[in-house]
Design a protein around this motif. Structure first.
Motif, short mmCIF file in Angstrom:
data_model
loop_
_atom_site.label_atom_id
_atom_site.label_comp_id
_atom_site.label_asym_id
_atom_site.label_seq_id
_atom_site.Cartn_x
_atom_site.Cartn_y
_atom_site.Cartn_z
N LEU A 58 0.81 -1.12 -0.01
CA LEU A 58 0.10 0.04 0.04
C LEU A 58 0.87 1.29 0.01
O LEU A 58 1.61 1.55 0.80
CB LEU A 58 -0.78 -0.04 1.23
N LEU A 59 0.94 1.90 -1.14
CA LEU A 59 1.96 3.16 -1.26
C LEU A 59 1.37 4.56 -0.99
O LEU A 59 2.14 5.37 -1.26
CB LEU A 59 2.62 2.82 -2.57
N ARG A 60 0.09 4.78 -1.06
CA ARG A 60 -0.48 6.08 -0.96
C ARG A 60 0.06 6.49 0.62
O ARG A 60 0.14 5.79 1.35
CB ARG A 60 -1.97 6.02 -0.58
N LYS A 61 0.23 7.89 0.61
CA LYS A 61 0.83 8.52 1.83
C LYS A 61 0.21 8.30 3.24
O LYS A 61 0.58 7.87 4.01
CB LYS A 61 1.19 10.04 1.59
N ASP A 62 -1.06 8.48 2.91
CA ASP A 62 -1.99 8.23 3.97
C ASP A 62 -2.71 6.74 4.11
O ASP A 62 -3.53 6.73 4.96
CB ASP A 62 -3.23 8.90 3.96
N ALA A 63 -2.17 6.02 3.49
CA ALA A 63 -2.49 4.59 3.40
C ALA A 63 -2.52 3.78 4.97
O ALA A 63 -1.49 3.92 5.60
CB ALA A 63 -1.87 3.47 2.58
#
Length: 146
Positions: A58-63
């Motif tokens: 999971l790579l999203r900043k806020d993941a």
């Protein structure tokens, strides 16, 4: 004789590499439709001609790395998104570089969609189409290169 054999090996390696890229098999970055940032890494594998794909990062900043699919209604309900199989059952269409007939799950809404995978740009990108009754959306995923 040795030069001919070496040339044949080199050509076979290059031909195999080009062919291997024109398949959904491999690691892909999914892109968020709204923000256009990398969302996750999915690895697609082939098991006897049937493709499956799992979320490996999971790579999203806020993941939230501990996110679960609380909206799923099948065997994935309340299971972690990280490591989840989101692609199931796709097969290569006869005579085309298209894989279809499977399902793709959107862990954010728990819904599974009819799936079509089409490698484009020589396999550098993958068109991922999810639909219900012919209505859906297409995302473009980017092949992960090491």
């Amino acid at each position: 004789m040795i030069k001919t054999s070496l040339a044949a090996v080199v050509l076979a390696v290059f031909a195999t590499g080009a062919w291997a890229q024109n398949t959904p098999v491999g690691a892909w970055h999914s892109i968020d439709d709204k923000t256009k940032e990398v969302k996750s890494e999915i690895v697609i594998t082939d098991n006897g001609g049937v493709l499956s794909g799992k979320v490996v990062k999971l790579l999203r900043k806020d993941a939230r790395q501990d996110a679960v699919c609380d909206l799923c209604t099948d065997d994935r309900k309340d299971k972690p998104v990280l490591g989840m199989e989101i692609i199931r059952g796709a097969r290569k269409a006869e005579g085309k570089d298209v894989w279809e007939g499977g399902k793709i799950l959107d862990p954010e809404n728990g819904k599974a969609y009819t799936l079509r995978l089409t490698p484009i740009e020589g396999g550098k990108k993958l068109e991922v189409r999810g639909s219900v009754f012919g209505i859906g959306r297409t995302q473009t995923w980017i092949r992960v290169t090491n």
